[in-house]
Design a protein around this motif. Structure first.
Motif, mmCIF file in Angstrom:
data_model
loop_
_atom_site.group_PDB
_atom_site.id
_atom_site.type_symbol
_atom_site.label_atom_id
_atom_site.label_comp_id
_atom_site.label_asym_id
_atom_site.label_seq_id
_atom_site.Cartn_x
_atom_site.Cartn_y
_atom_site.Cartn_z
ATOM 1 N N GLN A 136 32.241 56.466 -81.462
ATOM 2 C CA GLN A 136 33.320 57.394 -81.850
ATOM 3 C C GLN A 136 32.954 58.144 -83.153
ATOM 4 O O GLN A 136 33.175 59.351 -83.276
ATOM 5 C CB GLN A 136 34.556 56.533 -82.102
ATOM 6 N N THR A 140 35.377 61.988 -91.254
ATOM 7 C CA THR A 140 35.672 61.559 -89.884
ATOM 8 C C THR A 140 37.180 61.302 -89.795
ATOM 9 O O THR A 140 37.808 60.980 -90.815
ATOM 10 C CB THR A 140 34.840 60.283 -89.551
ATOM 11 N N PRO A 141 37.799 61.436 -88.613
ATOM 12 C CA PRO A 141 39.232 61.119 -88.527
ATOM 13 C C PRO A 141 39.476 59.650 -88.865
ATOM 14 O O PRO A 141 38.621 58.801 -88.600
ATOM 15 C CB PRO A 141 39.570 61.401 -87.057
ATOM 16 N N HIS A 162 40.684 57.017 -87.618
ATOM 17 C CA HIS A 162 41.146 56.326 -86.406
ATOM 18 C C HIS A 162 41.575 54.887 -86.671
ATOM 19 O O HIS A 162 42.384 54.333 -85.945
ATOM 20 C CB HIS A 162 40.017 56.291 -85.362
ATOM 21 N N GLU A 182 30.380 60.742 -82.491
ATOM 22 C CA GLU A 182 30.966 61.918 -81.821
ATOM 23 C C GLU A 182 31.568 62.880 -82.847
ATOM 24 O O GLU A 182 31.350 64.087 -82.796
ATOM 25 C CB GLU A 182 32.039 61.420 -80.863
ATOM 26 N N SER A 183 32.300 62.325 -83.818
ATOM 27 C CA SER A 183 32.930 63.217 -84.808
ATOM 28 C C SER A 183 31.902 63.765 -85.792
ATOM 29 O O SER A 183 32.106 64.830 -86.386
ATOM 30 C CB SER A 183 34.074 62.516 -85.540
ATOM 31 N N THR A 185 30.649 67.502 -85.407
ATOM 32 C CA THR A 185 31.434 68.663 -85.859
ATOM 33 C C THR A 185 31.811 68.566 -87.337
ATOM 34 O O THR A 185 32.504 69.439 -87.861
ATOM 35 C CB THR A 185 32.728 68.797 -85.027
#
Ligand SMILES: Cc1cc2nc3c(=O)[nH]c(=O)nc-3n(C[C@H](O)[C@H](O)[C@H](O)COP(=O)(O)OP(=O)(O)OC[C@H]3O[C@@H](n4cnc5c(N)ncnc54)[C@H](O)[C@@H]3O)c2cc1C
Length: 398
Positions: free
Chosen positions: A254, A185-186, A188, A257-258, A261
């Motif tokens: 969040q 995951t990014p 963040h 959401e990631s 993908t």
């Protein structure tokens, strides 16, 4: 005298066994269903005897170079305000020389160590095993059929070899009522060698980033009735996670959401494999395939690495006689496996609190413990079962 060995599975147990068998003079072939070495997975601990095995393999320096180097773990509330921070080593029950590495990095180290001496076949799988007095005739999905002296199932919790040689999965796999999903995951939260944990009843979410990670990793852990799904159907697995964590606070929306993908998504039940015997004729099981202790134990990789050392060593000590070799493997490994499986059953209950009261109690305990008189002794006592299980075998010199 058994000399040619086929290993199914090229993750941790398979390549580790390939290394030791090759050193003892066996001819080794590894078949892996994936088209290439699988990356991904969470950070995994190397504790106690596992470190000794890694040292004997000469890989511990590389492991330390690639160490996650985690510093701390922080419980946060739904607004990301810290509730409690603990040192990462304490949180994971690591002592002295113990270390932590990403699963994919360890798998790559083991593959690099063996790829020049061992025949790896990717993108294939065993379809039939016919064990006669002299060997095993093995049929594959793609490669032509071949004979081997021995076959080893190192193909994980949902082992194909176990199914073919021992029987259906439900006879041996005991689900514990929890599931885990893991993916990249990014970053963040801007995490640097630190981890955040957010807990709601029945659902725990962690995010961390290690020293060498470009982004971060997320873990979704939840309790559930038994779920029915296809182990290869990633889209359905992602939907299960999205539905289960819908409405959960903090940064979970969040992260979900990631997740959609994320290419490195991993999902499985927390399960243990329990079997009366790990061998049948010329076929034997290693690692999660034979005795998965569950993700909650933090010892699955340890059992796989130590099991590989012991299985190869016992076969070599028996001069390739598989009956004596498999009996030695069972005798040496079983008490160690049992101690670590017990750890998994206990740990899982602390990882997913069932109610808000249980969450509050857990945080209170963790906060108060270091301040109590004799806290060092209390901490040692809390950590003792992990230490005992991780050191629960004395390695022979083969
Ligand atoms: C991609 C991945 C991510 C993981 N992530 C985590 C994690 O985050 N946390 C955790 O605790 N554990 C994780 N695990 C499991 C962990 O690696 C094991 O619990 C532990 O290291 C024991 O390893 P093992 O080699 O016995 O089994 P596994 O690591 O499960 O490896 C089994 C191997 O067998 C292969 N295989 C499966 N079926 C066949 C077949 N029919 N033919 C040939 N090969 C087959 C698989 O592709 C895999 O490479 C992960 C495993 C994988 C494969």
């Amino acid at each position: 005298m058994s000399r040619s060995v086929l290993i199914s599975g090229a993750s941790i147990a398979g390549p580790a066994l390939a290394y030791w068998l090759n050193r003892h003079g066996f001819r080794v072939t590894v078949v892996e269903r994936a088209a290439e070495l699988r990356s991904g997975g969470y950070k995994i601990d190397l504790r106690g005897v596992t470190v000794e095995v890694a040292e004997r393999m000469g890989i511990m320096d590389r492991v330390r170079e690639l160490s996650t180097d985690m510093r701390d773990e922080t419980f946060v509330d739904r607004d990301d305000r810290p509730l409690l921070t603990m040192p990462a080593d304490f949180f994971a029950g690591r002592h002295g020389h113990d270390d932590e590495i990403m699963r994919g990095d360890l798998s790559q180290i083991l593959y690099d160590l063996t790829k020049d001496d061992v025949d790896y076949i990717f993108d294939d799988s065993i379809t039939e095993l016919v064990d006669d007095a002299d060997g095993v005739k093995v049929s594959f999905e793609k490669s032509p059929a071949r004979r081997f002296d021995l076959v080893v199932g190192a193909d994980g919790l949902h082992s194909n070899v176990r199914k073919l040689a021992f029987g259906p999965e439900p006879d041996f796999v005991h689900e514990m009522g929890y599931y885990a999903a893991i993916c990249g995951t990014p970053n963040h939260l801007g995490l640097d060698r630190s981890e955040r944990l957010y807990v709601e009843p029945g659902r725990t979410t962690n995010v961390y980033s290690t020293s060498r990670m470009a982004g971060a990793k997320a873990l979704f852990l939840f309790s559930s009735e038994k779920l029915t799904y296809d182990h290869r159907d990633v889209a359905t697995q992602k939907k299960i996670v999205a539905d289960t964590f819908a409405g959960v606070g903090w940064r979970v929306p969040q992260l979900l959401e990631s997740m959609w993908t994320a290419p490195d998504f991993y999902f499985d039940s927390l399960s243990q494999v329990r079997m009366d015997s790990w061998s049948r004729g010329r076929v034997v099981l290693l690692g999660d395939a034979g005795y998965c202790p569950s993700l909650a134990s933090g010892q699955g990789t340890g059992l796989a690495l130590v099991g590989a050392y012991v299985l190869a060593g016992e076969l070599a000590a028996a001069g390739g006689d598989h009956v004596a070799g498999f009996a030695g493997y069972e005798r040496e490994m079983r008490p160690y496996v049992e101690k670590n499986q017990k750890l998994g059953s206990q740990a899982v209950k602390q990882m997913v609190a069932r109610s808000n009261a249980a969450i509050r109690m857990q945080l209170l305990m963790l906060r108060v413990m270091p301040k109590l008189p004799g806290s060092a002794a209390i901490m040692r006592k809390v950590m003792q079962p992990i230490h005992d299980a991780a050191n629960g075998i004395t390695l022979k010199d083969y």
